[in-house]
Design a protein around this motif. Structure first.
Motif, PDB file in Angstrom:
ATOM      1  N   THR A 184      -8.011   7.766 -11.755  1.00 18.54           N
ATOM      2  CA  THR A 184      -6.710   7.521 -12.390  1.00 18.54           C
ATOM      3  C   THR A 184      -6.033   6.300 -11.787  1.00 18.54           C
ATOM      4  O   THR A 184      -5.497   5.440 -12.508  1.00 18.54           O
ATOM      5  N   LEU A 185      -6.043   6.195 -10.469  1.00 15.71           N
ATOM      6  CA  LEU A 185      -5.402   5.067  -9.800  1.00 15.71           C
ATOM      7  C   LEU A 185      -6.139   3.762 -10.095  1.00 15.71           C
ATOM      8  O   LEU A 185      -5.507   2.723 -10.339  1.00 15.71           O
ATOM      9  N   ALA A 186      -7.463   3.807 -10.096  1.00 18.30           N
ATOM     10  CA  ALA A 186      -8.230   2.597 -10.419  1.00 18.30           C
ATOM     11  C   ALA A 186      -7.956   2.154 -11.852  1.00 18.30           C
ATOM     12  O   ALA A 186      -7.828   0.953 -12.124  1.00 18.30           O
ATOM     13  N   ASP A 187      -7.844   3.113 -12.752  1.00 19.29           N
ATOM     14  CA  ASP A 187      -7.562   2.779 -14.150  1.00 19.29           C
ATOM     15  C   ASP A 187      -6.189   2.122 -14.315  1.00 19.29           C
ATOM     16  O   ASP A 187      -5.980   1.367 -15.280  1.00 19.29           O
ATOM     17  N   ARG A 188      -5.266   2.404 -13.395  1.00 18.23           N
ATOM     18  CA  ARG A 188      -3.924   1.808 -13.463  1.00 18.23           C
ATOM     19  C   ARG A 188      -3.840   0.495 -12.689  1.00 18.23           C
ATOM     20  O   ARG A 188      -2.761  -0.033 -12.474  1.00 18.23           O
ATOM     21  N   GLY A 189      -4.974  -0.016 -12.237  1.00 23.18           N
ATOM     22  CA  GLY A 189      -4.994  -1.338 -11.620  1.00 23.18           C
ATOM     23  C   GLY A 189      -4.835  -1.368 -10.119  1.00 23.18           C
ATOM     24  O   GLY A 189      -4.669  -2.446  -9.538  1.00 23.18           O
ATOM     25  N   PHE A 190      -4.887  -0.221  -9.450  1.00 25.93           N
ATOM     26  CA  PHE A 190      -4.798  -0.199  -7.994  1.00 25.93           C
ATOM     27  C   PHE A 190      -6.120  -0.620  -7.357  1.00 25.93           C
ATOM     28  O   PHE A 190      -7.204  -0.299  -7.867  1.00 25.93           O
ATOM     29  N   ARG A 191      -6.042  -1.340  -6.232  1.00 24.49           N
ATOM     30  CA  ARG A 191      -7.162  -1.423  -5.306  1.00 24.49           C
ATOM     31  C   ARG A 191      -7.168  -0.109  -4.539  1.00 24.49           C
ATOM     32  O   ARG A 191      -6.167   0.259  -3.923  1.00 24.49           O
ATOM     33  N   VAL A 192      -8.284   0.625  -4.584  1.00 19.10           N
ATOM     34  CA  VAL A 192      -8.295   1.979  -4.041  1.00 19.10           C
ATOM     35  C   VAL A 192      -9.140   2.053  -2.776  1.00 19.10           C
ATOM     36  O   VAL A 192     -10.288   1.608  -2.754  1.00 19.10           O
ATOM     37  N   THR A 219       0.824  -1.202   0.000  1.00 16.01           N
ATOM     38  CA  THR A 219       0.000   0.000   0.000  1.00 16.01           C
ATOM     39  C   THR A 219       0.859   1.253   0.000  1.00 16.01           C
ATOM     40  O   THR A 219       1.859   1.333   0.728  1.00 16.01           O
ATOM     41  N   LEU A 220       0.441   2.251  -0.772  1.00 21.04           N
ATOM     42  CA  LEU A 220       1.055   3.566  -0.769  1.00 21.04           C
ATOM     43  C   LEU A 220      -0.008   4.589  -0.406  1.00 21.04           C
ATOM     44  O   LEU A 220      -1.073   4.627  -1.020  1.00 21.04           O
ATOM     45  N   GLU A 221       0.273   5.417   0.610  1.00 20.99           N
ATOM     46  CA  GLU A 221      -0.616   6.521   0.917  1.00 20.99           C
ATOM     47  C   GLU A 221      -0.390   7.635  -0.099  1.00 20.99           C
ATOM     48  O   GLU A 221       0.757   8.004  -0.390  1.00 20.99           O
ATOM     49  N   ILE A 222      -1.488   8.192  -0.615  1.00 23.76           N
ATOM     50  CA  ILE A 222      -1.396   9.122  -1.737  1.00 23.76           C
ATOM     51  C   ILE A 222      -2.263  10.342  -1.487  1.00 23.76           C
ATOM     52  O   ILE A 222      -3.430  10.226  -1.109  1.00 23.76           O
ATOM     53  N   ASN A 223      -1.684  11.523  -1.706  1.00 23.17           N
ATOM     54  CA  ASN A 223      -2.429  12.769  -1.693  1.00 23.17           C
ATOM     55  C   ASN A 223      -2.960  13.035  -3.093  1.00 23.17           C
ATOM     56  O   ASN A 223      -2.213  12.927  -4.073  1.00 23.17           O
ATOM     57  N   ARG A 248       2.543   9.246 -13.004  1.00 21.87           N
ATOM     58  CA  ARG A 248       2.992   8.884 -11.658  1.00 21.87           C
ATOM     59  C   ARG A 248       2.271   7.631 -11.167  1.00 21.87           C
ATOM     60  O   ARG A 248       2.876   6.774 -10.511  1.00 21.87           O
ATOM     61  N   ALA A 249       0.985   7.502 -11.469  1.00 22.40           N
ATOM     62  CA  ALA A 249       0.252   6.302 -11.079  1.00 22.40           C
ATOM     63  C   ALA A 249       0.872   5.063 -11.719  1.00 22.40           C
ATOM     64  O   ALA A 249       1.042   4.026 -11.059  1.00 22.40           O
ATOM     65  N   ALA A 250       1.227   5.150 -12.999  1.00 20.42           N
ATOM     66  CA  ALA A 250       1.861   4.021 -13.678  1.00 20.42           C
ATOM     67  C   ALA A 250       3.221   3.723 -13.064  1.00 20.42           C
ATOM     68  O   ALA A 250       3.608   2.547 -12.916  1.00 20.42           O
ATOM     69  N   PHE A 251       3.965   4.767 -12.685  1.00 19.76           N
ATOM     70  CA  PHE A 251       5.275   4.582 -12.057  1.00 19.76           C
ATOM     71  C   PHE A 251       5.143   3.851 -10.725  1.00 19.76           C
ATOM     72  O   PHE A 251       5.875   2.893 -10.447  1.00 19.76           O
ATOM     73  N   TRP A 252       4.206   4.281  -9.881  1.00 22.11           N
ATOM     74  CA  TRP A 252       4.008   3.617  -8.585  1.00 22.11           C
ATOM     75  C   TRP A 252       3.596   2.166  -8.774  1.00 22.11           C
ATOM     76  O   TRP A 252       4.054   1.290  -8.042  1.00 22.11           O
ATOM     77  N   LEU A 275       6.522   0.071  -9.611  1.00 20.04           N
ATOM     78  CA  LEU A 275       7.403  -0.163  -8.463  1.00 20.04           C
ATOM     79  C   LEU A 275       6.924  -1.335  -7.607  1.00 20.04           C
ATOM     80  O   LEU A 275       7.679  -1.832  -6.767  1.00 20.04           O
ATOM     81  N   GLY A 276       5.666  -1.740  -7.791  1.00 19.60           N
ATOM     82  CA  GLY A 276       5.159  -2.889  -7.049  1.00 19.60           C
ATOM     83  C   GLY A 276       4.040  -2.587  -6.079  1.00 19.60           C
ATOM     84  O   GLY A 276       3.600  -3.471  -5.339  1.00 19.60           O
ATOM     85  N   PHE A 277       3.555  -1.340  -6.062  1.00 24.34           N
ATOM     86  CA  PHE A 277       2.401  -1.025  -5.213  1.00 24.34           C
ATOM     87  C   PHE A 277       1.123  -1.478  -5.911  1.00 24.34           C
ATOM     88  O   PHE A 277       0.941  -1.245  -7.108  1.00 24.34           O
ATOM     89  N   ASP A 278       0.234  -2.118  -5.154  1.00 17.13           N
ATOM     90  CA  ASP A 278      -1.015  -2.595  -5.746  1.00 17.13           C
ATOM     91  C   ASP A 278      -2.248  -2.042  -5.043  1.00 17.13           C
ATOM     92  O   ASP A 278      -3.376  -2.261  -5.474  1.00 17.13           O
ATOM     93  N   ARG A 279      -2.027  -1.313  -3.947  1.00 15.67           N
ATOM     94  CA  ARG A 279      -3.153  -0.729  -3.205  1.00 15.67           C
ATOM     95  C   ARG A 279      -2.829   0.732  -2.919  1.00 15.67           C
ATOM     96  O   ARG A 279      -1.699   1.054  -2.523  1.00 15.67           O
ATOM     97  N   ALA A 280      -3.801   1.611  -3.125  1.00 18.37           N
ATOM     98  CA  ALA A 280      -3.632   3.040  -2.893  1.00 18.37           C
ATOM     99  C   ALA A 280      -4.597   3.493  -1.812  1.00 18.37           C
ATOM    100  O   ALA A 280      -5.805   3.252  -1.915  1.00 18.37           O
ATOM    101  N   SER A 281      -4.069   4.143  -0.773  1.00 15.28           N
ATOM    102  CA  SER A 281      -4.897   4.747   0.260  1.00 15.28           C
ATOM    103  C   SER A 281      -4.889   6.247   0.002  1.00 15.28           C
ATOM    104  O   SER A 281      -3.873   6.919   0.210  1.00 15.28           O
ATOM    105  N   VAL A 282      -6.007   6.772  -0.475  1.00 14.87           N
ATOM    106  CA  VAL A 282      -6.058   8.134  -1.007  1.00 14.87           C
ATOM    107  C   VAL A 282      -6.739   9.065  -0.001  1.00 14.87           C
ATOM    108  O   VAL A 282      -7.871   8.822   0.425  1.00 14.87           O
TER     109      VAL A 282
END
Length: 383
Positions: free
Chosen positions: A150-158, A96-100, A108-112, A115-122
């Motif tokens: 944007t994050l959901a479109d890049r495959g993150f669990r949000v 998980t990556l915490e995201i503002n 940036r979403a594609a970059f994260w 890097l191996g992050f699969d969950r975003a805490s926004v």
């Protein structure tokens, strides 16, 4: 659960840097200065290596929080993730990556994600511009919506954060708007005025009636929308629970890396056993790192030995936050304490008050018990 697992399977990394400090925030955060991030990254490398040498580590989850981790530049984030991977590995279940919201772009979403992050805490907090201005947030509602999609479109669990009990907040539309964006998880926290914050200095207050309305309305609305309240402040669609945070609530051990980071460590095999702690055979150890400038100098954090009784009260305080409650037989096995026998009076009193239920296996807090959980746990501390 059986006896405590001697292998540490969870890692929290604290990034203390923020572009600005929100008026309600009492976390260890600061704005970046020239050279400070570079020194931070070097110290992370050193501390990660020491943790790897000290503990048996096989990570299931990694959680990088703050602060604003997504505020780090790409090269800085890559260096941070590389230090973790090199010394401690990477989470096999969830990362998980915490995201503002103000830091999100498609690139940036594609970059994260790479890097191996699969969950975003926004940190959405609200989808109402007036509420966001009151909270001192630097993003607006449009940026919040765009960040989630944007994050959901890049495959993150949000997961989306909401703050409730804000004066004038349109909570119903905040909740509906966040769910309509497609998040699978919502963390809803009551606005709390902590000493030393800008809000405290300005004399901002939160009415208890507003807290209670937000507490109850959030559950009612999210339940209607298909979410389950699996923890006091957290709601999820099936399978979208935070695996990392569940480790805290289940009383499992985890590493804390970075300034101000807290960790819960196995006592077995650590160098602290040889340093003559007050308790010769603690069950686990809790350590809190010092704040940034002391941490950069290599100052040791505060270490507290946790015996069986302390482990039980900690586990009850965390586990009773969960809808599923605490399996007392498992807790007795892990702690070496007969929980039902030692805390029979505290259990009986709070069951009679309607604050707890017990089905012979699991001790659970009722909705009313959740509302006064600190008071409930105090009875166990005094038992």
């Amino acid at each position: 659960m059986p006896a405590l697992d001697p292998t540490v399977r969870h890692l929290y990394v604290h990034v203390p840097f923020c572009p600005t400090i929100c008026p309600y925030c009492d976390f260890h955060v600061l704005t970046r200065r020239a050279g400070l991030v570079e020194r931070y990254l070097q110290r992370v490398e050193e501390e990660a290596a020491r943790l790897a040498d000290t503990y048996r580590v096989d990570l299931d989850t990694v959680y990088i929080g703050g602060g604003t981790p997504s505020f780090l530049r790409e090269a800085e984030m890559e260096a941070l993730a590389s230090s973790v991977r090199r010394h401690l590995g990477w989470g096999q279940v969830e990362n998980t990556l915490e995201i503002n919201p103000g830091t999100v772009s498609p690139a940036r979403a594609a970059f994260w994600r790479d890097l191996g992050f699969d969950r975003a805490s926004v940190g959405v907090q609200s989808l109402d511009d007036a509420t966001l201005r009151f909270l001192g947030r630097q993003h607006d509602a449009r940026q919040g919506r765009e960040a989630v999609t944007t994050l959901a479109d890049r495959g993150f669990r949000v997961s989306g954060d909401l703050i409730t009990a804000v004066p004038g907040q349109p909570l119903e539309s905040d909740i509906r708007g966040l769910v309509d964006l497609g998040v699978g998880h919502v963390s809803a926290y009551t606005l709390t005025i902590e000493p030393g914050t800008e809000f405290a200095r300005r004399g901002v207050t939160v009415e208890e009636d507003d807290e209670r309305v937000g507490f109850e309305q959030t559950e009612a609305q999210l339940t209607e929308l298909g979410f389950t309240r699996y923890e006091i402040s957290n709601y999820a669609r099936p399978g979208e629970e935070s695996r990392h945070n569940l480790a805290y609530w289940y009383g499992r051990t985890y590493l804390g890396l970075g300034p101000g980071a807290a960790g819960h460590y196995p006592a077995e095999g650590t160098e602290q056993r040889a340093e003559g702690l007050q308790h010769p055979t603690p069950l686990t150890l809790r350590r809190t790192n010092p704040h940034l400038h002391e941490w950069l100098m290599g100052t040791e954090g505060q270490t507290l030995p946790i015996d069986g009784g302390e482990y039980v009260t900690d586990a009850l305080f965390m586990g009773l936050r969960l809808r599923e409650g605490v399996n007392l037989a498992d807790l007795s096995s892990r702690s070496g304490v007969n929980v039902r026998e030692r805390y029979a009076e505290a259990m009986t009193v709070n069951i009679r008050r309607g604050l707890l239920t017990f089905d012979g296996h699991r001790l659970r807090a009722t909705p009313q018990g959740w509302w006064v959980l600190n008071r409930v746990v105090t009875d166990f501390l005094e038992g």
